[in-house]
Design a protein around this motif. Structure first.
Motif, mmCIF file in Angstrom:
data_model
loop_
_atom_site.group_PDB
_atom_site.id
_atom_site.type_symbol
_atom_site.label_atom_id
_atom_site.label_comp_id
_atom_site.label_asym_id
_atom_site.label_seq_id
_atom_site.Cartn_x
_atom_site.Cartn_y
_atom_site.Cartn_z
ATOM 1 N N TYR A 13 33.069 118.007 61.154
ATOM 2 C CA TYR A 13 33.119 118.422 59.752
ATOM 3 C C TYR A 13 31.698 118.559 59.229
ATOM 4 C CZ TYR A 13 31.906 113.632 58.425
ATOM 5 O OH TYR A 13 31.260 112.434 58.275
ATOM 6 N N THR A 14 31.548 119.135 58.043
ATOM 7 C CA THR A 14 30.228 119.307 57.437
ATOM 8 C C THR A 14 29.995 118.189 56.421
ATOM 9 O OG1 THR A 14 30.377 121.700 57.711
ATOM 10 C CG2 THR A 14 28.761 120.880 56.124
ATOM 11 N N THR A 15 28.882 117.478 56.578
ATOM 12 C CA THR A 15 28.526 116.401 55.654
ATOM 13 C C THR A 15 28.520 116.915 54.220
ATOM 14 O OG1 THR A 15 27.166 115.335 57.326
ATOM 15 C CG2 THR A 15 26.687 114.773 55.037
ATOM 16 N N LYS A 16 28.970 116.062 53.317
ATOM 17 C CA LYS A 16 29.020 116.435 51.906
ATOM 18 C C LYS A 16 28.463 115.290 51.068
ATOM 19 C CE LYS A 16 30.988 119.542 49.125
ATOM 20 N NZ LYS A 16 30.860 120.970 49.262
ATOM 21 N N THR A 17 27.536 115.595 50.180
ATOM 22 C CA THR A 17 27.029 114.638 49.199
ATOM 23 C C THR A 17 26.918 115.371 47.868
ATOM 24 O OG1 THR A 17 24.706 115.167 49.648
ATOM 25 C CG2 THR A 17 25.669 113.347 50.901
ATOM 26 N N VAL A 41 40.720 119.940 72.975
ATOM 27 C CA VAL A 41 41.912 119.127 72.712
ATOM 28 C C VAL A 41 41.412 117.713 72.443
ATOM 29 C CG1 VAL A 41 44.057 118.224 73.649
ATOM 30 C CG2 VAL A 41 43.345 120.578 74.171
ATOM 31 N N GLU A 42 41.672 117.201 71.237
ATOM 32 C CA GLU A 42 41.158 115.899 70.829
ATOM 33 C C GLU A 42 42.264 115.076 70.168
ATOM 34 O OE1 GLU A 42 36.841 116.306 69.226
ATOM 35 O OE2 GLU A 42 37.990 117.977 68.384
ATOM 36 N N TRP A 43 42.049 113.770 70.114
ATOM 37 C CA TRP A 43 42.912 112.894 69.320
ATOM 38 C C TRP A 43 42.646 113.169 67.857
ATOM 39 C CZ3 TRP A 43 46.413 110.454 72.098
ATOM 40 C CH2 TRP A 43 46.141 110.117 73.417
ATOM 41 N N ASP A 44 43.560 112.737 66.982
ATOM 42 C CA ASP A 44 43.266 112.791 65.555
ATOM 43 C C ASP A 44 42.028 111.945 65.290
ATOM 44 O OD1 ASP A 44 45.523 114.328 65.237
ATOM 45 O OD2 ASP A 44 46.721 112.756 64.318
ATOM 46 N N GLU A 45 41.172 112.438 64.396
ATOM 47 C CA GLU A 45 39.922 111.739 64.085
ATOM 48 C C GLU A 45 39.801 111.549 62.579
ATOM 49 O OE1 GLU A 45 36.880 113.269 67.456
ATOM 50 O OE2 GLU A 45 37.595 114.814 66.070
ATOM 51 N N THR A 46 39.096 110.503 62.172
ATOM 52 C CA THR A 46 38.949 110.200 60.749
ATOM 53 C C THR A 46 37.487 110.146 60.336
ATOM 54 O OG1 THR A 46 38.966 107.825 61.155
ATOM 55 C CG2 THR A 46 41.089 108.855 60.670
ATOM 56 N N PHE A 47 37.254 110.413 59.043
ATOM 57 C CA PHE A 47 35.966 110.166 58.403
ATOM 58 C C PHE A 47 36.235 109.709 56.977
ATOM 59 C CE2 PHE A 47 36.757 114.648 57.545
ATOM 60 C CZ PHE A 47 36.287 114.849 56.255
ATOM 61 N N LEU A 48 35.196 109.247 56.294
ATOM 62 C CA LEU A 48 35.357 108.684 54.952
ATOM 63 C C LEU A 48 34.728 109.570 53.890
ATOM 64 C CD1 LEU A 48 34.329 104.992 55.752
ATOM 65 C CD2 LEU A 48 36.652 105.932 55.620
ATOM 66 N N VAL A 49 35.290 109.510 52.694
ATOM 67 C CA VAL A 49 34.655 110.049 51.492
ATOM 68 C C VAL A 49 34.476 108.863 50.561
ATOM 69 C CG1 VAL A 49 34.882 111.572 49.502
ATOM 70 C CG2 VAL A 49 35.662 112.345 51.750
ATOM 71 N N ASN A 50 33.221 108.590 50.205
ATOM 72 C CA ASN A 50 32.876 107.434 49.367
ATOM 73 C C ASN A 50 32.379 107.890 47.998
ATOM 74 O OD1 ASN A 50 33.217 105.288 51.377
ATOM 75 N ND2 ASN A 50 31.559 106.328 52.419
ATOM 76 N N LEU A 51 32.783 107.166 46.966
ATOM 77 C CA LEU A 51 32.273 107.361 45.603
ATOM 78 C C LEU A 51 31.509 106.088 45.231
ATOM 79 C CD1 LEU A 51 35.476 108.871 43.943
ATOM 80 C CD2 LEU A 51 33.497 110.103 44.840
ATOM 81 N N PRO A 52 30.252 105.982 45.668
ATOM 82 C CA PRO A 52 29.546 104.702 45.571
ATOM 83 C C PRO A 52 29.057 104.299 44.184
ATOM 84 C CG PRO A 52 28.111 106.338 46.522
ATOM 85 C CD PRO A 52 29.449 106.986 46.334
ATOM 86 N N GLY A 53 28.451 105.197 43.438
ATOM 87 C CA GLY A 53 27.825 104.797 42.186
ATOM 88 C C GLY A 53 28.511 105.412 40.990
ATOM 89 N N LEU A 54 29.281 104.634 40.275
ATOM 90 C CA LEU A 54 29.995 105.133 39.105
ATOM 91 C C LEU A 54 29.136 104.925 37.867
ATOM 92 C CD1 LEU A 54 32.571 106.211 37.757
ATOM 93 C CD2 LEU A 54 33.353 103.844 37.623
ATOM 94 N N GLN A 55 28.839 106.020 37.179
ATOM 95 C CA GLN A 55 28.102 105.948 35.914
ATOM 96 C C GLN A 55 29.046 106.418 34.815
ATOM 97 O OE1 GLN A 55 24.525 108.246 36.259
ATOM 98 N NE2 GLN A 55 23.715 106.982 37.910
ATOM 99 N N THR A 56 29.367 105.519 33.897
ATOM 100 C CA THR A 56 30.364 105.837 32.869
ATOM 101 C C THR A 56 29.753 106.207 31.522
ATOM 102 O OG1 THR A 56 30.542 103.542 32.152
ATOM 103 C CG2 THR A 56 32.010 104.267 33.941
ATOM 104 N N ASN A 57 28.445 106.029 31.382
ATOM 105 C CA ASN A 57 27.781 106.322 30.102
ATOM 106 C C ASN A 57 28.467 105.612 28.941
ATOM 107 O OD1 ASN A 57 25.911 107.972 31.398
ATOM 108 N ND2 ASN A 57 27.204 109.778 31.166
ATOM 109 N N GLY A 58 28.904 104.377 29.173
ATOM 110 C CA GLY A 58 29.494 103.567 28.120
ATOM 111 C C GLY A 58 30.951 103.870 27.817
ATOM 112 N N ARG A 59 31.565 104.744 28.565
ATOM 113 C CA ARG A 59 32.961 105.097 28.301
ATOM 114 C C ARG A 59 33.900 104.215 29.121
ATOM 115 N NH1 ARG A 59 30.018 109.689 27.784
ATOM 116 N NH2 ARG A 59 30.380 110.912 25.913
#
Length: 95
Positions: A13-17, A41-59
């Motif tokens: 897959y293509t890295t995403k940030t 021919v491959e087994w099913d494979e997994t990767f992660l999508v992370n949402l590390p830094g949440l900025q809420t601006n006081g909301r």
């Protein structure tokens, strides 16, 4: 940001940030990640999508989860074929 597990960004897959911005009233956002289609021919494979830094601006914002596991299901099929052959027993061998 994406993170490798069994699937890796070099081959699967293509890295995403980036940054997701929610406008008032938004309930969801979409992240598009390109999957690499190979003829392997491959087994099913997994990767992660992370949402590390949440900025809420006081909301008053709450995320239900900050990590998603993405599974790539392989669509390639393995195949083998054997053709029948006939040989005279005095010929010795067949290939």
């Amino acid at each position: 940001a994406t993170a490798d597990q069994a699937a890796n960004s070099a081959n699967d897959y293509t890295t995403k940030t980036g940054t997701l911005t929610f406008s008032p009233g938004d309930q969801s956002q979409t992240i598009v990640i390109s999957i690499t289609d190979t003829d392997l021919v491959e087994w099913d494979e997994t990767f992660l999508v992370n949402l590390p830094g949440l900025q809420t601006n006081g909301r008053n914002v709450v995320l239900g989860d900050t990590q998603a596991v993405i599974t790539i299901h392989d669509n390639d099929q393995a195949a083998i074929s054997i053709n029948d052959t006939t040989i005279n027993e005095d010929a010795g061998s067949v290939s």
